[in-house]
Design an enzyme around this catalytic site. Structure first.
Site, PDB file in Angstrom:
ATOM      1  N   ARG A   1       0.854  -1.192   0.000  1.00 24.97           N
ATOM      2  CA  ARG A   1       0.000   0.000   0.000  1.00 24.97           C
ATOM      3  C   ARG A   1       0.893   1.246   0.000  1.00 24.97           C
ATOM      4  O   ARG A   1       1.345   1.712   1.029  1.00 24.97           O
ATOM      5  CB  ARG A   1      -0.896  -0.011   1.239  1.00 24.97           C
TER       6      ARG A   1
ATOM      7  N   GLN B   1      -8.374  -8.094  -8.106  1.00 21.85           N
ATOM      8  CA  GLN B   1      -8.334  -6.677  -8.491  1.00 21.85           C
ATOM      9  C   GLN B   1      -6.888  -6.263  -8.788  1.00 21.85           C
ATOM     10  O   GLN B   1      -5.971  -6.580  -8.049  1.00 21.85           O
ATOM     11  CB  GLN B   1      -8.905  -5.842  -7.332  1.00 21.85           C
TER      12      GLN B   1
ATOM     13  N   ARG C   1       1.534  -6.958  -9.013  1.00 21.70           N
ATOM     14  CA  ARG C   1       1.877  -6.256  -7.773  1.00 21.70           C
ATOM     15  C   ARG C   1       2.001  -7.201  -6.586  1.00 21.70           C
ATOM     16  O   ARG C   1       2.450  -6.787  -5.525  1.00 21.70           O
ATOM     17  CB  ARG C   1       0.869  -5.144  -7.473  1.00 21.70           C
TER      18      ARG C   1
ATOM     19  N   HIS D   1       0.680   2.767 -10.512  1.00 22.19           N
ATOM     20  CA  HIS D   1      -0.233   3.272  -9.474  1.00 22.19           C
ATOM     21  C   HIS D   1       0.530   4.131  -8.458  1.00 22.19           C
ATOM     22  O   HIS D   1       0.654   3.771  -7.277  1.00 22.19           O
ATOM     23  CB  HIS D   1      -0.871   2.046  -8.794  1.00 22.19           C
TER      24      HIS D   1
ATOM     25  N   ASP E   1     -12.180   9.158  -7.495  1.00 21.92           N
ATOM     26  CA  ASP E   1     -11.707   7.950  -8.182  1.00 21.92           C
ATOM     27  C   ASP E   1     -12.154   8.049  -9.643  1.00 21.92           C
ATOM     28  O   ASP E   1     -13.277   7.689  -9.980  1.00 21.92           O
ATOM     29  CB  ASP E   1     -12.300   6.707  -7.491  1.00 21.92           C
TER      30      ASP E   1
ATOM     31  N   GLU F   1      -2.145   8.173 -11.595  1.00 22.32           N
ATOM     32  CA  GLU F   1      -1.673   6.872 -12.062  1.00 22.32           C
ATOM     33  C   GLU F   1      -1.716   6.817 -13.585  1.00 22.32           C
ATOM     34  O   GLU F   1      -2.785   6.846 -14.181  1.00 22.32           O
ATOM     35  CB  GLU F   1      -2.586   5.783 -11.470  1.00 22.32           C
TER      36      GLU F   1
END
Ligand code: BG6
Length: 316
Positions: free
Chosen positions: A74, A98, A103, A186, A231, A292
């Site tokens: 994170r 997701q 990652r 991201h 978002d 991003e």
């Protein structure tokens, strides 16, 4: 007897200072002689720290970020591949989690590439270092391999220079059938206070608002301000036009892209920040903004034997 001028390192006095690179416990660290540094965790090839010469941290990393590969990190710059967001129904990526598997997979450190570190200044010292990371089908866990059965290779390059930080991804189709993918870098930018942050150069662009049932809008604001959960997926941008993050009119970051024509702007705000177990402190949403760079509107199709490349360069 102590010598007054004892050499401190392997000393060939005529060699100018070089970047230093270390790999320990799955963490690669590189510094330039001028003081800039970058840290990359092999879990996700996630850049977890980028500091400028003055020692200032430019990336936000959650205090509760999990760094052992058991979940995505994170903060920093997670690499999203081969799907952005929740996978759609009836697609090859449907079984994946997701944001895909890149990652939360363990990447290989392929080493320092010398080709890009030939960017020499007048002193003759290297003033840039490029670190390459690889992820291929053979590196995936059996679970991920069974969920996305294509033969692929990724090479992720992280270039640290005095001017900024570049991250770019090459996607290779090493199999016999074509596949589709999405990519997103991201990036969690460190900021002082979300209330005075603006994101510029999106005026007039079309975006999907994920907090308004994925409805489509045209951006009418000269710059984006943050007053609630945000978002949005901005589409079809000109990658040569920098996305600029400013604070009280002062430009902090400028992001140019190649091959990445979309951009996600994300801040979880109060409630969502609290609901994420690995987001800490709760007030951390004030100290970060995600801008991003990605190719997430539709899919990139890659034929057998072909490769694709996209990346970003962040200037401070
Ligand atoms: C952003 C998405 O890219 O990532 C958001 O647009 C999502 O919808 C955010 O909430 C964080 O995702 P995750 O999986 O890291 O919690």
């Amino acid at each position: 007897m102590d010598r007054a001028k004892k050499p401190t390192a392997i000393g060939i006095t005529s060699t100018p200072p070089q970047p230093t690179i270390s790999l320990q416990n799955n963490i690669v660290q590189a510094s330039l002689p001028t003081g800039e540094s970058v840290t990359v965790n092999l879990y996700g090839a996630t850049v977890t720290s980028w500091k400028t010469a003055d020692g200032a941290e430019k990336l936000w990393l959650s205090d509760a970020a999990v760094l052992d590969g058991s979940k995505p990190i994170r903060g920093g710059i997670p690499v999203v591949f081969p799907v952005f967001g929740p996978p759609p129904q009836n697609h090859a990526t449907t079984p994946l989690p997701q944001h895909g598997f890149a990652r939360n997979s363990l990447w290989e450190f392929l080493g320092k590439s010398s080709s890009e570190s030939s960017d020499r200044d007048n002193s003759g010292s290297d003033d840039a270092v490029k670190l390459d990371f690889g992820l291929a089908t053979s590196n995936l866990t059996p679970e991920f391999r069974s969920k996305w059965g294509y033969e692929f290779g990724l090479v992720y390059s992280v270039t640290l220079s005095r001017e900024g930080l570049g991250t770019s991804l090459q996607v290779q189709n090493q199999g016999k059938e074509s596949f589709e993918f999405q990519v997103l870098l991201h990036t969690y930018f460190a900021i002082e206070d979300i209330n005075s942050i603006r994101v510029k150069n999106l005026n007039g662009k079309t975006y999907i608002d994920k907090v308004q049932n994925a409805s489509e809008h045209t951006e009418s604001a000269p710059s984006i301000a943050f007053t609630s959960e945000t978002d949005r997926v901005y589409k079809d941008l000109d990658p040569a036009v920098p996305l600029v993050i400013s604070d009280n009119e002062k430009d902090l970051y400028s992001i140019t892209r190649e091959g990445l024509n979309d951009a996600v702007v994300w801040n979880p705000w109060i409630e969502k920040a609290k609901s994420m177990g690995d987001f800490s402190p709760d007030e951390g949403y004030k100290k970060m903004v995600c801008v991003e760079a990605g190719a997430v509107n539709g899919w990139q199709a890659l034929e057998a034997g072909e490769s694709w490349e996209g990346g970003q360069f962040i200037r401070v």
